[in-house]
Design a protein around this motif. Sequence first.
Motif, mmCIF file in Angstrom:
data_model
loop_
_atom_site.group_PDB
_atom_site.id
_atom_site.type_symbol
_atom_site.label_atom_id
_atom_site.label_comp_id
_atom_site.label_asym_id
_atom_site.label_seq_id
_atom_site.Cartn_x
_atom_site.Cartn_y
_atom_site.Cartn_z
ATOM 1 N N LEU A 178 49.920 -48.251 -30.814
ATOM 2 C CA LEU A 178 48.608 -48.889 -31.685
ATOM 3 C C LEU A 178 47.821 -47.498 -32.076
ATOM 4 O O LEU A 178 46.597 -48.175 -32.663
ATOM 5 C CB LEU A 178 48.138 -49.859 -30.936
ATOM 6 C CG LEU A 178 48.741 -51.091 -30.516
ATOM 7 C CD1 LEU A 178 47.901 -51.989 -29.572
ATOM 8 C CD2 LEU A 178 49.416 -51.867 -31.765
ATOM 9 N N ARG A 189 41.858 -53.012 -29.251
ATOM 10 C CA ARG A 189 42.937 -53.224 -29.842
ATOM 11 C C ARG A 189 44.293 -53.601 -28.887
ATOM 12 O O ARG A 189 45.166 -54.190 -29.275
ATOM 13 C CB ARG A 189 43.601 -52.128 -30.910
ATOM 14 C CG ARG A 189 42.460 -51.887 -31.821
ATOM 15 C CD ARG A 189 42.980 -50.923 -32.975
ATOM 16 N NE ARG A 189 43.746 -50.006 -32.359
ATOM 17 C CZ ARG A 189 43.335 -48.648 -32.279
ATOM 18 N NH1 ARG A 189 42.047 -48.181 -32.688
ATOM 19 N NH2 ARG A 189 44.119 -47.551 -31.647
ATOM 20 N N TYR A 190 43.955 -53.220 -27.426
ATOM 21 C CA TYR A 190 45.231 -53.315 -26.532
ATOM 22 C C TYR A 190 45.090 -54.579 -25.918
ATOM 23 O O TYR A 190 44.030 -55.218 -25.755
ATOM 24 C CB TYR A 190 45.222 -52.005 -25.808
ATOM 25 C CG TYR A 190 45.626 -50.996 -26.577
ATOM 26 C CD1 TYR A 190 46.817 -50.374 -26.650
ATOM 27 C CD2 TYR A 190 44.663 -50.054 -27.406
ATOM 28 C CE1 TYR A 190 47.224 -49.294 -27.159
ATOM 29 C CE2 TYR A 190 44.934 -49.179 -28.020
ATOM 30 C CZ TYR A 190 46.418 -48.354 -27.844
ATOM 31 O OH TYR A 190 46.543 -47.410 -28.778
#
Length: 297
Positions: A178, A189-190
Motif C-alpha cells: 500500500l 490505510r492498513y
Amino acid sequence: MSIHRLPSSMTALRVLLAIAEHGTASGAAEAVNLTQSAVSKHLRGLEESLGVALFARGSRGLVPTEAGRIYVKHVRLALAELEAAAAHISALKASPWSVRLHVLPIIGDRWLLPRFSRFAELHPEIDVQFTTFVTADTAETADGVFRFGEGQWAGQCADYLFGRDVALVGTAALVSRLGGIQTAEDVRRYTVLDHFQTPLRWSEFAAAHGLGEFKPNHTIRFGFYSLVIRAAISGQGLALVPRRLVQDELESGRLINPAGLGFQSRNAYWFTIPEDRPVRPGLAAFHKWLLAEVQAP
C-alpha cells in the motif's frame, strides 16, 4: 461468639453454603455428597447453635433470612482464609528444590521455553513445574507468577522483565503493498490486528503519535495474543507487539518495524513472588537466573 455457638464441623458450613447456592436441601445434598436428611440435620444444628433461622421456605425453595445472609457472607470469608492457610502450609512442606510457575502462554511460547534448557542444564537438581491456569486445588498454588500489567499487585513482590518497548510490526510485502509507511498517519490505510483483552491498544499508539481518533482501514481481532503475532508474520495485518517477543523475526527480516514506529507502554511483563511466603532454594535459583537472562543480549 461463645464456644457453644461455633459450628460443630466444617461439613455443616459447607452444607450452609451449598443450600445458599442451590436453594434446596436436595440440591445441596448432591453438591456435598450427603443424603437430604443429613443436610437438613446439619442445618438444624447450625440454627439451634445460633438461635436464629438461617433460611425461610419461599416459592423458589430455601431463601436466606437476614441472619442467614450475614452468616453465609462470613462463612465464605472464613473458609477462603482457611484454604489460603492450607495453601501456605502446603508450600512449607514442599521440596526446597521444586518450583511451580504460573506462566502466561505467550511468555512461555515465545520467550521462556526457548531459553529454559539453559536453566535445566545449570540446575538439574531443581524440579520445575509449569502451569498456565489457576484452579481451586491448593496444590496448584504457584511459587512464582509471570504477569502482564503496570507492576503492582497486592501481596506480591514484582520484578520488571520487559515489554514497555512496543513496536509496530508487519511483513515487508504487506507494508510495500500500500505504498509503504513513512509516518504514523500512514498506518490508517492498513488492516490492523488486535487482541480482545490486551491493554496494548491502538488508541495508545495513536495518542503517542498525536493521531487523535484512530480508525484503520480494517481490524481483525483475536482471542489469543499468540495468534496476533502469527497473523502478523503471515502478512495479514499490522500488529503492536512488545519488541522482545518478536526479536528473532525482526532480526531475520520475517517482520519489519516500519519507520521505527511504536510507543512506550505503561504495561509490561513482570515476575512476581508472594510477599508472605519463604523463598526456597529452588525458587531463589530460578529467580536469579531469570533476571540475568532478561539482561542478556
